[in-house]
Scaffold this active site. Structure first.
Site, PDB file in Angstrom:
ATOM      1  CE  LYS A 128      -5.584 -42.461  29.663  1.00 28.39           C
ATOM      2  NZ  LYS A 128      -5.017 -41.268  30.318  1.00 28.39           N
ATOM      3  CG  ASP A 168      -2.335 -43.282  31.525  1.00 28.95           C
ATOM      4  OD1 ASP A 168      -2.654 -42.146  31.885  1.00 28.95           O
ATOM      5  OD2 ASP A 168      -2.663 -44.292  32.180  1.00 28.95           O
ATOM      6  CB  THR A 211       1.739 -35.283  34.886  1.00 27.56           C
ATOM      7  OG1 THR A 211       1.634 -35.498  33.482  1.00 27.56           O
ATOM      8  CG2 THR A 211       0.405 -35.595  35.530  1.00 27.56           C
ATOM      9  CG  ASN A 243       5.985 -39.191  33.579  1.00 27.52           C
ATOM     10  OD1 ASN A 243       4.983 -38.479  33.648  1.00 27.52           O
ATOM     11  ND2 ASN A 243       7.120 -38.771  33.074  1.00 27.52           N
TER      12      ASN A 243
END
Ligand code: NDP
Ligand code: 2IT
Length: 449
Positions: A128, A168, A211, A243
């Site tokens: 990440k 993200d 997602t 999102n």
């Protein structure tokens, strides 16, 4: 509560070493608590110091990101990439641009990603990254200059077989495009080094929706299996309006539900008749505006300027899709008191430990993010496959694979929970199932002296 002496020692040592990394310690504690039965059955875990290795990132990179705004002023932000674990594949995970980003946040996300990626069944390790840069209120050119500066350092640490970033919070198609362009320029190669790309240069159909859609596929499978019901006619609240939230809401509506509340960091809207998602998309995806602007189209909807109170809205299903620790003990109690049957996390670690305790002590079905939001990274894995094959699959093909992966994740964590816990604790199921695969890979890859 951790009882096993070995597990306790690993956690206490970590607390001493990283006492200021609140989010990271929170994520580790939740995982370690549930791994006790596995550790007790397998002495090799202690002997090979698997847990000690599991909680220390393989590599933590932090760097300076200088950039110039439209008025010629120079700013400096901090960039990070945490390459947490590569036991089962190249590091994979998103980049977050948000002022709250620090080393603790990036490490918690990288740690969670390791287990999540393992659950997808695809060959991806955990990573990440991101920056404390705030994209809000910046012009397109400022965003571009920041992304280019960020990539001017990050490019040397990533690669299609090494580490593949994605989006993200605060990083979507626009930012991925600027970063990919800069990578290509500096590395002098066109490879699938990023996922979440636009369709014109190697993106996958369905990644934008993945997602949120995956969250609903998982939730539908969970409520069908454990409560014999579906999304049809359910009242749903979705926190966030980015999102993940938008496409979770879209799929829930497609499956027959009514989404009555959504939020952003300023507040939440409540629309009794069901939120008109086209209006939310226009505000958020086109105008980059505030959710309050929904009332300009629907003056009969209600707005509350405290986003944390969204959980007091009565609902059947709650989907937290904004950020970490957005749902606390009071929120959890309100959901239980209002008869909510399921909470499934679209965000990473949105529920505080106290909220999780409330859920696990009630009849509510609770799906932890590392299982229920894995559809995004799973579809990133499918994007990588398509890039390697130099082919593009249809939306229907990607979507069918995503659904299959999410249903498999549910089956896996439910079966694991039945084996090691009470069949109800899906947190234990997700942590153990994610852990075992990574652990087995680490065992046979040896220890570097
Ligand atoms: P976006 O940037 O698209 O949207 C984030 C949303 O959350 C916005 O509505 C934002 O509101 C809100 N939000 C952000 N920070 C806060 C805060 N501190 N308090 C309250 N609200 C906040 O991000 P994504 O939708 O991509 O990500 C949402 C969550 O899902 C994150 O936890 C992310 O890690 C997780 N996730 C994302 C995946 C993906 O593929 N994108 C995959 C798996 C998980 P505002 O606009 O006011 O800031
Ligand atoms: O938290 C996550 O799983 C993501 N932000 C998606 C990561 C990815 O590599 O697609």
């Amino acid at each position: 509560m951790i009882n096993n002496n070995y597990v306790k020692k690993v956690y206490e040592d970590l607390c001493c070493k990283y006492s200021h990394e609140k989010e990271f310690l929170q994520a580790v504690q939740e995982v370690l608590e549930t791994l006790e039965p596995v550790v007790e059955k397998d002495p090799q875990i202690e002997k090979l110091a698997i847990l000690e290795r599991m909680v220390e990132p393989e590599r933590m990179i932090s760097f300076r990101v200088p950039w110039v705004d439209d008025n010629g002023n120079v700013h400096v932000n901090t960039g990070y990439r945490c390459q947490f674990n590569s036991a089962i594949g190249p590091y994979k995970g998103g980049l977050r641009f948000h002022p709250s980003v620090n080393q603790s946040v990036i490490k918690f996300l990288g740690f969670e990603q390791t287990f999540k990626n393992s659950l997808t069944g695809l060959a991806m390790g955990g990573g990440k990254g991101g920056s404390d840069f705030d994209p809000k209120g910046k012009s397109d050119m400022e965003i571009m200059r920041f992304c280019q500066s960020f990539m001017t350092e990050l490019y040397r640490h990533i690669g299609q077989f090494l580490d593949v970033p994605a989006g993200d919070i605060g990083v979507g198609k626009r930012e991925v495009g600027y970063m990919f362009g800069q990578y290509k320029r500096i590395a002098n190669e066109f490879t699938g080094v990023f996922t979440g790309k636009a369709l014109e240069f190697g993106g996958s159909l369905g990644r934008t929706e993945a997602t949120g859609y995956g969250l609903c596929y998982f939730t539908e499978k969970m409520i069908e299996t454990l409560r014999g019901t579906t999304f049809d006619d359910k009242k749903v609240i979705v926190s966030g309006s980015g999102n993940v939230a938008i496409y979770a809401a879209q799929k829930a509506i497609q499956l027959g539900a009514k989404v009555v509340a959504m939020s952003d960091s300023s507040g939440y809207i409540y629309h009794k008749n069901g939120i008109d998602l086209a209006v939310i998309k226009e505000i958020k995806e086109v105008r980059r505006g505030r959710i309050k602007e929904y009332l300009e189209t629907y003056p009969n909807a209600e707005y509350c300027d405290n986003c944390r109170e969204i959980w007091t809205v009565p609902c059947d299903i709650a989907l937290p899709c904004a950020t970490q620790n957005e749902l606390d003990e009071n929120g959890a109690k309100a959901l239980v008191a209002n008869g909510c049957i399921a909470v499934a996390e679209g965000a990473n670690m949105p529920s505080t430990p106290e909220a999780v305790e409330v859920f696990l002590g009630s009849d509510i079905l609770y799906a932890p993010g590392k299982a229920s939001n894995a559809g995004g990274v799973a579809t990133s894995g499918l994007e990588m496959s398509q890039n390697s094959l130099r082919l593009s699959w249809t939306f229907e093909e990607v979507d069918a694979r995503l659904k299959d992966i999410m249903e498999n994740i549910f089956d896996t964590i439910y079966e694991t929970s039945k084996k090691y816990a009470d069949g109800k604790n899906l947190v234990a199921g997700a942590n153990i199932a994610g852990f075992v695969k990574v652990c087995e890979a680490m065992k046979v890859q040896g220890i570097a002296y």
